[in-house]
Design an enzyme around this catalytic site. Structure first.
Site, PDB file in Angstrom:
ATOM      1  N   GLU A 266     -25.658 -26.228  31.760  1.00  0.00           N
ATOM      2  CA  GLU A 266     -26.790 -26.948  32.353  1.00  0.00           C
ATOM      3  C   GLU A 266     -26.918 -28.311  31.683  1.00  0.00           C
ATOM      4  O   GLU A 266     -26.755 -28.437  30.466  1.00  0.00           O
ATOM      5  CB  GLU A 266     -28.069 -26.134  32.131  1.00  0.00           C
ATOM      6  CG  GLU A 266     -29.333 -26.797  32.640  1.00  0.00           C
ATOM      7  CD  GLU A 266     -30.595 -26.101  32.152  1.00  0.00           C
ATOM      8  OE1 GLU A 266     -31.636 -26.226  32.818  1.00  0.00           O
ATOM      9  OE2 GLU A 266     -30.534 -25.411  31.101  1.00  0.00           O
ATOM     10  N   LYS A 327     -31.430 -24.277  40.624  1.00  0.00           N
ATOM     11  CA  LYS A 327     -32.273 -23.396  39.808  1.00  0.00           C
ATOM     12  C   LYS A 327     -33.538 -23.009  40.562  1.00  0.00           C
ATOM     13  O   LYS A 327     -34.258 -23.870  41.093  1.00  0.00           O
ATOM     14  CB  LYS A 327     -32.624 -24.123  38.505  1.00  0.00           C
ATOM     15  CG  LYS A 327     -33.361 -23.302  37.468  1.00  0.00           C
ATOM     16  CD  LYS A 327     -33.546 -24.149  36.210  1.00  0.00           C
ATOM     17  CE  LYS A 327     -34.163 -23.361  35.074  1.00  0.00           C
ATOM     18  NZ  LYS A 327     -34.312 -24.202  33.860  1.00  0.00           N
ATOM     19  N   CYS A 378     -30.434 -21.053  32.515  1.00  0.00           N
ATOM     20  CA  CYS A 378     -31.369 -21.106  31.387  1.00  0.00           C
ATOM     21  C   CYS A 378     -32.481 -20.065  31.484  1.00  0.00           C
ATOM     22  O   CYS A 378     -32.216 -18.872  31.591  1.00  0.00           O
ATOM     23  CB  CYS A 378     -31.929 -22.520  31.244  1.00  0.00           C
ATOM     24  SG  CYS A 378     -32.540 -22.900  29.580  1.00  0.00           S
TER      25      CYS A 378
END
Length: 521
Positions: A266, A327, A378
């Site tokens: 990321e 995301k 994440c």
């Protein structure tokens, strides 16, 4: 005087609850004393038990426990600001205040040993859902990646494992509760030994479907710590380019196997490669050098004005950029600002967030080279629905692209790595982790760590991992254990409330005095 007496009785309980909350925080990484959870839970329950304690008193005791727990668990948020860490600890701690307000009543009911751990799951469910999508960081299950108990997640999932841990805490409490008779203590001892002993006998398979894939995780490192790295996006991309070119040199020299896929983390580019020619050239140089697809972590502009998306982009050496995963759970106040127009004039620090991150709408299911990867980015690793969606979409290998540079050296990367290990156990999938600055690594389907990088170092790791199709029982059950256990916990509240009304009927109003009758003279 009565208020002072009540306060004198309540304060020692709050002190005990605060100590239990701190102890529970130390069960998690970076301290990793998971056994403390089996002490903290019964001590907390002990603070809530006893005659004469009201729900209001339970609320205060639970608030002390919850705030102390989260203050110990998430001090890393102080990197953003001490006020942010305090606010989050209070907000999340109040979920345990509500838990305790009801637990005071449940502990007096004959089915308390079922109601309490079920209500704990309901509390975790609530905290993981609201507000702003919730914060599922304080679940009991996350502390048990190194324990045999953790292997049970493959069968009952993360909510089910939290229930088991809470139940063990209840059994310990039953052993030492003064009101417990010999029979109850014997049952608690046998049941606890059966759960712990049974988990030690669990053997999780790591066999694949006969196919393997060779993957390379590239951790290029960042030029600064904390918030410093945010202004050096081009340097971060160049670091990953250089590390990838060095990987190819090792492959050409025969010292490394040629990978089938290369994974960048990321934020390996915070500059949109579709809009910036220099960034695009750096990525294409890396892709052509290794000659295989690279999954690039890129921040893309749009889809709306003043918006961005944190994405994983499959970049092929022949066809160029292809599938994009955006995301789905951006972090509130980190990647977007709720009530932006109302808050920005008063909290200038929020301007550092920049453009709003727009959430993606579809799971990160990435077919690359005949293998289906499940990509998560994440913090969304902690959300059950994100993991369930990629597994149900056919993911054979899990990928976590992450950027922990803001929190490097604070313990947060260690906590996230522990969550990753629990997800490997729950899903029965190998997890490939690529971070900008650490922790990158490989976790096997049984939760064992094959490779774990350091923080703020360059790290390139190549591995051959099994491709797996079989779903664990936990994935097949889906969200049902969480819904059922939450329902049981809420049912316990209703039953306890009904029992209380039955045992304490309302006092009837005083009977009216009969009117005097006049006596005739």
């Amino acid at each position: 005087m009565n208020r002072l007496k009540a306060l004198g009785l309540l304060l020692p309980r709050v002190v005990v609850a605060v100590a239990a909350g701190v102890a529970l925080g130390f069960a998690y990484e970076p301290h990793a004393h998971s056994w403390l959870a089996l002490i903290a839970v019964p001590v907390f329950l002990a603070a809530l038990s006893g005659a004469g304690l009201s729900s209001k008193g339970g609320f205060g005791i639970g608030a002390g426990f919850g705030i102390a727990f989260y203050s110990t668990l998430v001090p890393w948020l102080s990197v953003i600001g001490g006020d942010a860490a305090i606010a989050l600890s209070i907000l999340e701690g109040l979920f345990f205040a509500v838990f305790a307000a009801f637990a005071v009543r449940l502990l007096r009911h004959k089915w308390w040993m079922l109601w309490i751990p079920s209500l704990w799951v309901a509390t975790e469910f609530a905290a993981a859902s609201v507000p702003f999508g919730g914060f599922p960081w304080g679940r009991l299950a996350w502390a048990f990646a190194d324990s045999p108990l953790g292997k049970l997640a493959a069968y009952v999932g993360i909510p089910g494992l939290s229930f088991v841990i809470a139940l063990l805490g209840v059994l310990v409490f039953a052993l030492f509760r003064p009101q417990s008779g010999f029979r109850l203590r014997a049952v608690a001892l046998v049941a606890g030994a059966a759960i712990v002993g049974g988990s030690a006998l669990v053997n999780l398979s790591t066999d694949g479907n006969g196919k393997t894939v060779t993957a390379a995780m590239v951790q290029g490192n960042v030029p600064g710590k904390g918030l410093e790295f945010l202004g050096r996006a081009r340097t971060v991309t160049r670091n990953h380019l250089t590390a990838t070119l060095d990987l190819q040199k090792s492959v050409a020299a025969g010292s490394e196997d040629k990978p089938d896929i290369v994974i960048w983390p990321e934020n390996s580019t915070d500059i949109d490669p579709f809009k910036d020619a220099e960034t695009r050239a750096d990525i294409e140089t890396a892709v052509k050098a290794v000659g295989v697809p690279i999954l690039v972590g890129a921040v893309l502009e749009g889809p709306g004005p003043n918006e961005r998306q944190t994405t994983g982009v499959v970049w092929d050496p022949q066809s160029g950029p292809g599938q994009v995963y955006a995301k789905r759970h951006p972090v509130p106040f980190g990647e977007y600002i709720p009530f932006r127009e109302q808050l920005l004039p008063y909290i200038k620090r929020l301007e550092m967030v920049g453009r709003q991150t727009a959430p993606g709408k579809v799971p990160g299911i990435m077919p690359i080279g005949g293998v289906t990867y499940g990509d998560v980015i994440c913090f969304e690793l902690a959300y059950d629905n994100v993991i369930a969606d990629v597994l149900n979409g056919g993911a054979q290998v899990l990928v976590v692209q992450t950027n922990n540079a803001t929190y490097g050296g604070t313990g947060q990367p260690e906590q996230q790595f522990a969550i990753t290990r629990m997800r490997a156990i729950e899903t029965g999938r190998t997890v490939l982790i690529a971070s900008t600055s650490g922790i990158s690594g490989v976790v096997q389907p049984d939760g064992k760590v094959e490779h774990k990088s350091g923080e703020f170092v360059r790290d390139v790791y190549v591995t051959k991992v099994p491709v797996r199709d079989e779903k664990t029982l936990a994935i097949r059950l889906g969200a049902w254990p969480q819904w059922i256990l939450t329902g049981i916990g809420l049912l316990g509240i209703l039953v306890a409330q009904a029992s209380r009304r039955r045992n304490n009927p309302p006092t009837p109003p005083p009977a009216a005095k009969p009117a005097r009758q006049k006596v005739p003279v």
